[in-house]
Write an enzyme that holds these catalytic residues in place. Structure first.
Site, PDB file in Angstrom:
ATOM      1  N   ARG A 358       0.790  -1.178  -0.021  1.00 46.77           N
ATOM      2  CA  ARG A 358       0.011  -0.129   0.072  1.00 46.77           C
ATOM      3  C   ARG A 358       1.215   1.137  -0.207  1.00 46.77           C
ATOM      4  O   ARG A 358       0.389   2.241  -0.683  1.00 46.77           O
ATOM      5  CB  ARG A 358      -0.468  -0.152   0.980  1.00 46.77           C
ATOM      6  CG  ARG A 358      -2.040  -1.741   0.888  1.00 46.77           C
ATOM      7  CD  ARG A 358      -2.939  -0.774   1.988  1.00 46.77           C
ATOM      8  NE  ARG A 358      -3.893  -0.006   1.734  1.00 46.77           N
ATOM      9  CZ  ARG A 358      -3.835   1.575   3.029  1.00 46.77           C
ATOM     10  NH1 ARG A 358      -3.035   1.267   3.436  1.00 46.77           N
ATOM     11  NH2 ARG A 358      -4.698   2.171   1.304  1.00 46.77           N
ATOM     12  N   TYR A 362      -0.062   3.111  -3.334  1.00 45.80           N
ATOM     13  CA  TYR A 362      -1.035   4.274  -2.188  1.00 45.80           C
ATOM     14  C   TYR A 362      -0.558   5.031  -1.934  1.00 45.80           C
ATOM     15  O   TYR A 362      -0.892   6.493  -1.877  1.00 45.80           O
ATOM     16  CB  TYR A 362      -2.125   3.972  -1.990  1.00 45.80           C
ATOM     17  CG  TYR A 362      -2.943   3.028  -2.613  1.00 45.80           C
ATOM     18  CD1 TYR A 362      -3.400   2.760  -3.754  1.00 45.80           C
ATOM     19  CD2 TYR A 362      -2.768   2.017  -1.284  1.00 45.80           C
ATOM     20  CE1 TYR A 362      -4.574   1.633  -3.755  1.00 45.80           C
ATOM     21  CE2 TYR A 362      -3.577   0.920  -1.974  1.00 45.80           C
ATOM     22  CZ  TYR A 362      -4.161   0.517  -3.247  1.00 45.80           C
ATOM     23  OH  TYR A 362      -5.189  -0.743  -3.708  1.00 45.80           O
ATOM     24  N   CYS A 389      14.503  -5.898  -3.792  1.00 40.81           N
ATOM     25  CA  CYS A 389      15.401  -5.240  -4.818  1.00 40.81           C
ATOM     26  C   CYS A 389      15.106  -4.366  -5.615  1.00 40.81           C
ATOM     27  O   CYS A 389      15.204  -4.416  -6.433  1.00 40.81           O
ATOM     28  CB  CYS A 389      15.940  -6.334  -5.510  1.00 40.81           C
ATOM     29  SG  CYS A 389      17.756  -5.935  -5.972  1.00 40.81           S
TER      30      CYS A 389
END
Ligand code: LLP
Length: 461
Positions: A358, A362, A389
């Protein structure tokens, strides 16, 4: 102001972090709105949840792990159920679903919203009575629809004319009359403190209200009689903090309800206003209590019905995040600590964007606390990053942690119950963490940790 290679905005952060971030008075404090209700700091300084010390959870189950405070989860189910009185509360399974969660929902008297065949399978396996399940989705397959109809799912929220065709065929083949709601795109988009009300909606879900598709879908279902139309449905967005967007949505839905009444002489018995109720991710978020949301929503619906001379339909809502979000946190172990150019400290933990996408997806804000001990050191500006990575592998972008945070420390990130395990991936072949439920002094795995063997089994060579 020092220059930053990623641009001026990064340079602007300086030493103090973003403007909303407050330097904590006490870096060990657990701010109540962020944490499940049974979380506390013991006299020894460690965090505990459900009466179990966090160190014991880490020893027993390993890290990273999602930790569910079962009592907290139940209390949020109850809070919605009680606040919304006669309304039906459909927990949105997309936030997080597992058979144990389904069993709790059944016990607490909630219903369940699923949006794929996979979620439907968990709902049925967990023992949710089919009539208390609602099936969503903008592209439900024939197989998913058939399974839902055969299982006797209580309502299917139809989302396209193609789906009405499919469902009509299935109804005829199976000799059933599936109960449906029409998903209406009401032209309201809400996120946190703002909403936008527009005439049309440029998105994939539902039937547009302004373009007339919603009325056409309703006409078709009523005229063809193959499906039983129960009502109208809308979902206006996520992480919403007030009810103004719902007010516009309810008004628009009920205007359609009135038009249906005028045209067909039918008052649809149900109305669903969807989910999207916000939670606290940082100390600056102050979400509304379910009872205040309920008072507002019920008042709005009653008022609009009175104005349009309609009887009040049976109301339902679909909260996901507001029930499971704050009930869980993620427990990590710190692996490395780096001071970068005196700007901030990078604290790397043993999970990352594979267990919480998230932040990257976002730009979501999260908080973190040192969980395995208390510290007397002053707070320093830190960034909690994962082991992937990728430079964007950030879990908590800005947080104050004690200056002596070090390898081997346990770190907890609250508010990860919704859309973290459910959106977890195997990026970099990192196995997904378990979900550990804690209640009354006991911890128990409800979703086990994935293993490298699980991943290798999929690789058939
Ligand atoms: N009902 C419908 C029809 C929905 O589409 C959703 C969420 C909900 C209910 C539940 O919304 P909640 O109360 O949990 O906000 N992955 C994003 C959220 C996507 C939500 C999609 N639909 C995130 O992590 O914020």
């Amino acid at each position: 102001m020092r220059a930053h290679e990623a641009g001026a905005l990064h340079g602007d952060l300086g030493f103090s972090g973003p403007s909303w971030l407050r330097t904590p008075q006490d870096v060990n404090a657990l701010v109540p709105q962020l944490w499940p209700r049974t979380v506390e700091r013991t006299a020894g300084g460690e965090m505990a949840v459900g009466g179990v010390n966090i160190r014991k959870i880490a020893e027993q189950h390993g890290t990273p792990a999602y930790v569910l405070d079962e009592e907290d989860f139940r209390s949020r189910c109850r809070a919605f159920k009680e606040a919304f009185g006669g309304a039906e509360v459909f927990y949105a399974g997309k936030a997080f679903i597992a058979t144990h969660i389904v069993r709790i929902l059944v016990e607490e008297g909630l219903s369940l919203d699923v949006c794929t065949g996979g979620e439907l399978a968990v709902a049925l396996r967990g023992g949710m009575p089919p009539e208390r399940i609602g099936l969503h989705g903008n592209n439900k397959s024939v197989a998913e629809l058939t399974r839902a109809v055969e299982a006797g799912v209580g309502r299917i929220i139809v989302d396209s004319f193609d789906e009405i065709d499919r469902l009509t065929t299935i109804a005829k083949q199976t000799g059933t009359r599936p109960k449906v709601m029409v998903r209406v795109t009401v032209g309201v988009e809400a996120h946190t403190h703002e909403y936008i009300a527009t005439a049309h909606e440029d998105q994939k879900f539902g039937f547009s209200l302004s373009g007339g598709a919603a009325a056409a879908a309703v006409d078709r279902i009523i005229t063809e009689q193959a499906l039983e139309l129960r009502g109208l449905h809308s979902h206006i967005g996520s992480q919403i903090f007030d009810t103004s967007g719902f007010e516009v949505s309810a008004r628009r839905l009920l205007q359609l309800q009135a038009a249906i009444h005028d045209k067909h002489g039918i008052e649809l018995p149900e109305l669903d206003l969807g989910g999207g109720f916000g939670i606290a991710y940082t100390t600056q978020d102050t979400p509304a209590e379910p009872r205040d949301l309920a008072t507002d929503l019920m008042r709005i619906v009653k008022q609009e019905c009175a104005a349009l001379q309609l009887s009040v339909p049976h109301l339902s809502i679909e909260p996901g995040r507001a029930i499971v979000g704050p009930a869980m946190f993620t427990l990590y172990e710190v692996g490395t600590v780096k001071d970068v150019d005196g700007i901030r400290t990078y604290v790397s933990v043993d999970g990352g964007m594979s267990d919480n996408i998230r932040t990257a997806l976002y730009d979501a804000a999260y908080s973190a606390t040192l969980a395995g001990r208390a510290s007397t050191e002053p707070p320093i500006l830190a960034r909690v990053v994962g082991k992937h990575c990728e430079a964007g592998d950030i879990i908590v972008k800005d947080e104050f942690l004690p200056a002596d945070v070090r390898a081997g420390d346990l770190l907890a990130v609250p508010g990860t119950g919704a859309y973290c395990r459910s959106m977890a991936s195997n990026y970099n072949h990192v196995p997904r963490p378990p979900v550990v439920a804690v209640v009354d002094g006991e911890s128990r795995v409800i979703v086990r940790r994935e293993t490298e063997d699980d991943l290798l089994k999929l690789d058939v060579g």
